[in-house]
Enzyme design. Structure first.
Site, PDB file in Angstrom:
ATOM      1  N   GLN A 376      -6.144  22.584 -10.057  1.00  0.00           N
ATOM      2  CA  GLN A 376      -6.430  21.301 -10.672  1.00  0.00           C
ATOM      3  C   GLN A 376      -7.396  21.506 -11.823  1.00  0.00           C
ATOM      4  O   GLN A 376      -8.255  22.387 -11.779  1.00  0.00           O
ATOM      5  CB  GLN A 376      -7.039  20.334  -9.646  1.00  0.00           C
ATOM      6  CG  GLN A 376      -6.080  19.932  -8.544  1.00  0.00           C
ATOM      7  CD  GLN A 376      -6.736  19.049  -7.501  1.00  0.00           C
ATOM      8  OE1 GLN A 376      -7.738  19.407  -6.900  1.00  0.00           O
ATOM      9  NE2 GLN A 376      -6.172  17.887  -7.287  1.00  0.00           N
ATOM     10  N   GLY A 378      -8.876  19.448 -15.869  1.00  0.00           N
ATOM     11  CA  GLY A 378      -9.180  18.203 -16.559  1.00  0.00           C
ATOM     12  C   GLY A 378      -7.958  17.420 -16.961  1.00  0.00           C
ATOM     13  O   GLY A 378      -7.983  16.197 -17.056  1.00  0.00           O
ATOM     14  N   GLN A 379      -6.809  18.123 -17.202  1.00  0.00           N
ATOM     15  CA  GLN A 379      -5.608  17.440 -17.671  1.00  0.00           C
ATOM     16  C   GLN A 379      -4.633  17.093 -16.563  1.00  0.00           C
ATOM     17  O   GLN A 379      -3.724  16.307 -16.770  1.00  0.00           O
ATOM     18  CB  GLN A 379      -4.896  18.300 -18.716  1.00  0.00           C
ATOM     19  CG  GLN A 379      -5.695  18.474 -19.995  1.00  0.00           C
ATOM     20  CD  GLN A 379      -4.918  19.251 -21.041  1.00  0.00           C
ATOM     21  OE1 GLN A 379      -3.779  19.631 -20.834  1.00  0.00           O
ATOM     22  NE2 GLN A 379      -5.553  19.482 -22.177  1.00  0.00           N
ATOM     23  N   THR A 381      -2.830  18.176 -12.313  1.00  0.00           N
ATOM     24  CA  THR A 381      -2.651  19.013 -11.132  1.00  0.00           C
ATOM     25  C   THR A 381      -1.320  19.737 -11.241  1.00  0.00           C
ATOM     26  O   THR A 381      -0.336  19.172 -11.706  1.00  0.00           O
ATOM     27  CB  THR A 381      -2.672  18.148  -9.860  1.00  0.00           C
ATOM     28  OG1 THR A 381      -3.883  17.398  -9.823  1.00  0.00           O
ATOM     29  CG2 THR A 381      -2.570  19.017  -8.612  1.00  0.00           C
ATOM     30  N   LYS A 396       3.550  20.713 -13.580  1.00  0.00           N
ATOM     31  CA  LYS A 396       2.264  20.198 -14.038  1.00  0.00           C
ATOM     32  C   LYS A 396       2.323  18.674 -14.082  1.00  0.00           C
ATOM     33  O   LYS A 396       3.075  18.090 -14.848  1.00  0.00           O
ATOM     34  CB  LYS A 396       1.949  20.754 -15.432  1.00  0.00           C
ATOM     35  CG  LYS A 396       0.612  20.287 -16.014  1.00  0.00           C
ATOM     36  CD  LYS A 396       0.403  20.931 -17.379  1.00  0.00           C
ATOM     37  CE  LYS A 396      -0.901  20.485 -18.036  1.00  0.00           C
ATOM     38  NZ  LYS A 396      -1.067  21.095 -19.374  1.00  0.00           N
ATOM     39  N   ASP A 493      -6.954  26.960 -28.201  1.00  0.00           N
ATOM     40  CA  ASP A 493      -7.727  27.067 -26.956  1.00  0.00           C
ATOM     41  C   ASP A 493      -7.481  28.415 -26.277  1.00  0.00           C
ATOM     42  O   ASP A 493      -7.211  28.497 -25.085  1.00  0.00           O
ATOM     43  CB  ASP A 493      -7.351  25.923 -26.003  1.00  0.00           C
ATOM     44  CG  ASP A 493      -8.417  25.697 -24.925  1.00  0.00           C
ATOM     45  OD1 ASP A 493      -9.559  26.185 -25.102  1.00  0.00           O
ATOM     46  OD2 ASP A 493      -8.117  25.044 -23.930  1.00  0.00           O
TER      47      ASP A 493
END
Length: 695
Positions: A376, A378-379, A381, A396, A493
């Site tokens: 899990q 921030g965006q 699970t 996702k 990122d």
């Protein structure tokens, strides 16, 4: 107009069904004798059973059919015979002649020495007249060092099974075959039992993941084994099925006494399989309580048509409602925007962008079972799933989505639909008809590079050779994104937690939610600052202008991680050295490079190779982007270093070479996404670790 007609039909149907059911009211209401209580809380008390506080005529003259209701409980609880028996009634069936009661779960727990502790519980159950169903119950044992026995309280027989496992990874959900869980059948004519549980070796060996062993009798299908139950079994109500019958006589013997014979008009009498007692059953075409009276059921065409309409109407309404809801979710989750964006991609690349149905993914993830969660962030699970063809995938599931997240979701699909590289995680498809959007990726089984570098629980060390190969693979993927993809892509990122390792420990770059595609003549993006502390290009942070050299800086931090084994930001280092990039550069400038390197690098890396990679990392970390090398140059240097170590290694993807040679991967430029206003959005280093592989 359609809905109005359906409602009109439903009103007419309701009136007709009201008349139809009036005829059956007597049969439906005849669950207890007139003037007798017919329920205890949510449990219907059907004759020949009766409540203890009712008149004796409300039940037959047998203590086994006596029901004690505890009205002080909320809701009231029904017990067999009396409350002191502690046997709760869950359901009474006259049609099947079954009584469901609550199962008692045996528990044997262990302390750190492997000995029993005070929380253990050894259950027993004794009923005089009602046998346990041999066809609907199972004896189940759960544990990794467990031997449990089912013994008849009268000492006539005993049986059991053994369950063992040395590691949780050996155990599979819903697999009760002796590894972590075993089960066996119940003999016929069993009226009582006592369960015993023992440990057949030293239970302290498995204490960390299996502190207790469990054994119980339960209805088949009421319990499905899960690996998590080894750690702690959730004590939800589990039923046992009992068979009940009238008296001890056969039908022929009972009919001789018309006063005590229980079967009424329009019924037939059958003997039990064990030869103890008889059962009354309504004749075909009749319904009701056979011990109070069975009544005929209308079988005309009109009745059948009405029942079919009654069955069809709610299903039709439900399907229309679900279809509208799916269309609403499709639009809200960016379906229309995504269709427009994919239209500009040559051939749409739909073989890598399948539109999955929600039902398909629901089945693949076992209804998004919490035991299937890979991770899990921030965006959202990520769940492990298996498609009908046996393909293992990572699903996702985004968190509650807003407009900005929809743009990220659409962006990730569009970008991954244009990428074909062995070191970039593959997108299998997406689903837009659920409340939140779903992305389906290839499953990458061996975790993240971050875990292998920084997680002390990972026992498998990454060798210097592996580090060089992973660095070369990631650099090659980024070089492809920057200069060889159909449309140039800036990842935005890059970090070790977004680098996954497959079954052969080959690198896979993941998480393109923050990525941006650019037109060929663009040199930078002016966008909201976002990224991860420790990896963020300082020039980008100051100017809000992201360039290809910003990805180079982030990759330089990953190189330093591979060299030092240190985290990008660490509170364990002195305050001036907490930022790994500056700490590494200062160490090089002060000729202390070999003081900060990881032991694996020092022990197995050649000095000249270490120096080459270190100098390359230093150049990537230059404060001014124009002095940093391009990712293509970085990839070439690392590839050259690899080839010197092993000249036979071919580092390029054959599919990519063929794609570039035939120009089959060239496609039209995708319009730029609308840029957000300048701002700052940063995440901590560990907040959004990649979720496409197990932790």
């Amino acid at each position: 107009m359609v809905i109005y007609k359906l409602l009109l039909k439903a009103a007419v149907l309701g009136a007709l069904l009201g008349l139809y059911h009036k005829h059956l009211a007597q049969a439906d209401d005849s669950i207890a004798k007139p003037g007798c209580k017919s329920s205890c809380g949510n449990i219907s008390i059907l004759y020949p059973f009766g409540l203890s506080d009712s008149d004796p005529h409300c039940r037959i003259n047998s203590s086994s059919f006596r029901v004690d209701c505890d009205y002080s409980a909320k809701p009231p609880v029904a017990y067999v015979q009396n409350k002191s028996s502690n046997i709760k009634i869950l359901h009474i069936s006259v049609e099947d002649h079954e009584l469901r009661i609550n199962a008692t779960i045996g528990r044997d727990c262990y302390n750190s020495s492997g000995n029993d502790d005070s929380s253990s519980n050894i259950p027993s159950l004794r009923l005089a007249e009602f046998p346990f169903s041999s066809t609907k119950n199972k004896f189940t044992v759960i544990g990794c060092d467990t031997s449990a026995f089912f013994r008849d309280s009268n000492g006539k027989f005993s049986f059991g099974c053994m369950s063992s496992c040395s590691n949780v990874s050996d155990v599979y959900d819903e697999s009760c075959t002796g590894i972590g869980c075993c089960e066996t059948s119940i003999p016929r004519n069993t009226f009582n039992y006592r369960i015993s549980i023992t440990s057949f070796s030293n239970h302290s060996d498995v204490l960390s993941f299996n502190p207790c062993s469990y054994a119980f009798v339960a209805e088949i299908g009421s319990y499905n084994f899960l690996v998590g139950d080894l750690k702690q079994l959730e004590f939800n109500p589990i039923p046992i099925v009992l068979d009940w019958a009238i008296g001890e006589q056969t039908c022929e013997e009972a009919k001789k006494n018309s006063t005590s014979y229980m079967c009424t008009k329009n019924t037939t009498c059958t003997d039990t399989k064990n030869g103890h007692g008889y059962k009354c059953i309504c004749l075909e075409g009749y319904r009701g309580n056979p011990y109070l009276g069975c009544h005929g059921v209308a079988t005309g065409i009109g009745g059948i048509v009405l029942l079919l309409l009654c069955w069809w109407l709610p299903k039709y309404t439900k399907r229309r409602r679900e279809a509208k809801l799916k269309q609403k979710f499709f639009q809200r989750n960016g379906g229309i925007v995504l269709q427009q964006r994919l239209f500009f991609i040559e051939n749409n690349h739909m073989e890598k962008g399948k539109l999955f149905a929600l039902t398909e993914l629901d089945t693949a993830t076992d209804h998004f079972n919490k035991n299937r969660i890979l991770g899990q962030g921030g965006q959202g699970t990520v769940f492990k799933g298996m498609l009908p063809d046996g393909t293992i995938v990572a699903v996702k599931k985004s968190k509650v989505i807003d407009i900005g997240q929809v743009e990220q979701f659409v962006n990730e699909i569009v970008i991954l639909s244009q990428i074909n590289h062995r070191n970039v995680v593959k997108l299998f498809g997406f689903c837009l008809e659920s409340e939140v959007p779903l992305l389906i990726y290839e499953f990458v089984p061996n975790g993240t590079l971050y875990q292998y570098l920084h997680d002390p629980k990972k026992e498998f060390p990454i060798s210097w050779e592996m580090r060089l190969r992973i660095a070369s693979e990631v650099a090659g993927a980024l070089s492809y994104l920057h200069s060889a993809a159909a449309v140039p892509v800036y990842h935005r990122d890059i970090k070790s937690s977004n680098i996954l390792l497959d079954e052969k420990y080959l690198a896979k770059v993941s998480d393109f939610g923050a990525s941006k595609s650019v037109t060929i003549d663009q040199t930078h993006l002016t966008t909201m600052v976002r990224g991860t502390f420790g990896y963020l290009d300082p020039e980008y942070y100051q100017t809000s202008q992201f360039t290809d050299k910003s990805d180079v800086y982030s990759f330089g931090v990953v190189l330093v991680e591979l060299l030092t084994g240190e985290k990008p930001i660490s509170q364990l280092r002195a305050e001036e050295d907490r930022n790994l990039a500056s700490y590494f550069i200062i160490s090089m400038e002060e000729n202390r490079l070999f003081d900060v390197l990881d032991k694996e690098v020092l022990d197995h890396g050649k000095n000249e190779e270490i120096i080459v990679v270190s100098n390359l990392a230093k150049r990537c970390l230059g404060l001014h982007g124009r002095y940093r090398p391009t990712m293509k140059e970085v990839a070439m240097e690392l590839e050259q270093l690899q080839s010197l170590r092993n000249p036979t290694v071919v580092r390029q993807n054959e599919e990519e070479i063929d794609c570039i040679r035939t120009e089959s991967c060239v496609s039209s430029t995708i319009p730029m996404l609308k840029q957000s206003e300048a701002g700052i959005e940063l995440t901590s280093m560990e907040e959004d670790q990649s979720l496409l592989s197990p932790r």
